[in-house]
Write a protein that holds these residues in place. Sequence first.
Motif, PDB file in Angstrom:
ATOM      1  N   SER A 113       0.831  -1.202   0.000  1.00 15.71           N
ATOM      2  CA  SER A 113       0.000   0.000   0.000  1.00 15.71           C
ATOM      3  C   SER A 113       0.870   1.259   0.000  1.00 15.71           C
ATOM      4  O   SER A 113       0.590   2.216  -0.742  1.00 15.71           O
ATOM      5  N   TYR A 115      -5.547   8.652  -9.015  1.00 18.81           N
ATOM      6  CA  TYR A 115      -6.674   8.266  -8.159  1.00 18.81           C
ATOM      7  C   TYR A 115      -6.879   6.748  -8.167  1.00 18.81           C
ATOM      8  O   TYR A 115      -7.289   6.160  -7.150  1.00 18.81           O
ATOM      9  N   VAL A 156      -6.944   4.570  -4.761  1.00 22.54           N
ATOM     10  CA  VAL A 156      -8.044   3.658  -4.397  1.00 22.54           C
ATOM     11  C   VAL A 156      -7.518   2.253  -4.142  1.00 22.54           C
ATOM     12  O   VAL A 156      -7.872   1.605  -3.141  1.00 22.54           O
ATOM     13  N   ILE A 157      -6.645   1.764  -5.019  1.00 20.89           N
ATOM     14  CA  ILE A 157      -6.105   0.408  -4.850  1.00 20.89           C
ATOM     15  C   ILE A 157      -5.261   0.322  -3.580  1.00 20.89           C
ATOM     16  O   ILE A 157      -5.388  -0.623  -2.785  1.00 20.89           O
ATOM     17  N   SER A 215      -5.402   2.220  -0.926  1.00 22.88           N
ATOM     18  CA  SER A 215      -6.264   2.358   0.249  1.00 22.88           C
ATOM     19  C   SER A 215      -7.031   1.073   0.518  1.00 22.88           C
ATOM     20  O   SER A 215      -7.209   0.664   1.674  1.00 22.88           O
ATOM     21  N   ALA A 216      -7.511   0.410  -0.559  1.00 21.51           N
ATOM     22  CA  ALA A 216      -8.244  -0.846  -0.385  1.00 21.51           C
ATOM     23  C   ALA A 216      -7.349  -1.920   0.232  1.00 21.51           C
ATOM     24  O   ALA A 216      -7.770  -2.670   1.124  1.00 21.51           O
ATOM     25  N   ILE A 217      -6.106  -1.999  -0.241  1.00 20.11           N
ATOM     26  CA  ILE A 217      -5.168  -2.975   0.335  1.00 20.11           C
ATOM     27  C   ILE A 217      -4.909  -2.662   1.803  1.00 20.11           C
ATOM     28  O   ILE A 217      -4.855  -3.557   2.658  1.00 20.11           O
ATOM     29  N   VAL A 235      -6.946  -1.102   3.905  1.00 20.43           N
ATOM     30  CA  VAL A 235      -8.143  -1.425   4.691  1.00 20.43           C
ATOM     31  C   VAL A 235      -8.211  -2.927   4.946  1.00 20.43           C
ATOM     32  O   VAL A 235      -8.532  -3.377   6.054  1.00 20.43           O
ATOM     33  N   PHE A 236      -7.894  -3.729   3.918  1.00 22.51           N
ATOM     34  CA  PHE A 236      -7.888  -5.180   4.084  1.00 22.51           C
ATOM     35  C   PHE A 236      -6.843  -5.596   5.114  1.00 22.51           C
ATOM     36  O   PHE A 236      -7.106  -6.438   5.993  1.00 22.51           O
TER      37      PHE A 236
END
Length: 230
Positions: free
Chosen positions: A188, A205, A209-210, A212-214, A216-217
């Motif tokens: 990340s 962006y 997004v990618i 941030s998603a990683i 969060v996981f």
Amino acid sequence: MSSTPSPETAETAEKTGLRAFFGNAELLIVILLGIVSVATAWVSFQAALYDGQTAKSLSLSQSATAEAESLYLEGNQEYVQDAQTLARLTELQAQIDAGDPVAAEVYDALFFVAVSEHFGAAIERADAINAADTEFYTSPLDDEEYQNVLFGAYGEKSEEAVELTKQADELDARGDWLTLTTVLMAISLFLLGVAAVVRARRVQYALIVIGSAIFVFAAAIMLTIPVTWV
């Protein structure tokens, strides 16, 4: 004339401020990099603590295993000696039954010298059972209380070693999950770092997004692992 802004004007200003904040990709990236960096450092710290706990539990398990083996060898040595003593006592008892007067003295002397208190009690219990039931022979070596005296400590220490090994495996698994979390957060950070130097807004962006998603996981995995301080 009132200078108080109308609700419509305030709402428009708020939307403009949010749009300006999220429209400033560089500022958003800096904030996300700070959050991910702090979380990565925390997860690394927790993983190191769990690794230390795993090593400690394994060391205690190995010590308990070695002690259990020592207790078993000690009990087994006494068991073998008692088996030899029992064989000799049985032989002397046969001689006594045959009317040998010397055999009785040897029997008493051997019983006094070679038979321990717990083995003597096992012999008495076995003799009582054999007297009541002459069809089957009950050996004092199979007496449960006698076996517990010889091997009870070994059993307890062996169970302790097994529990310590299970504890070490559990701690090691937690440390592995935290290590995986660290790797995901590092990915990340990499994506967010690339986003900081990319000029194409769409790509920028997408990377945010990618990344941030990683994160969060990874953070979800982190929250499933209990926090430790030892």
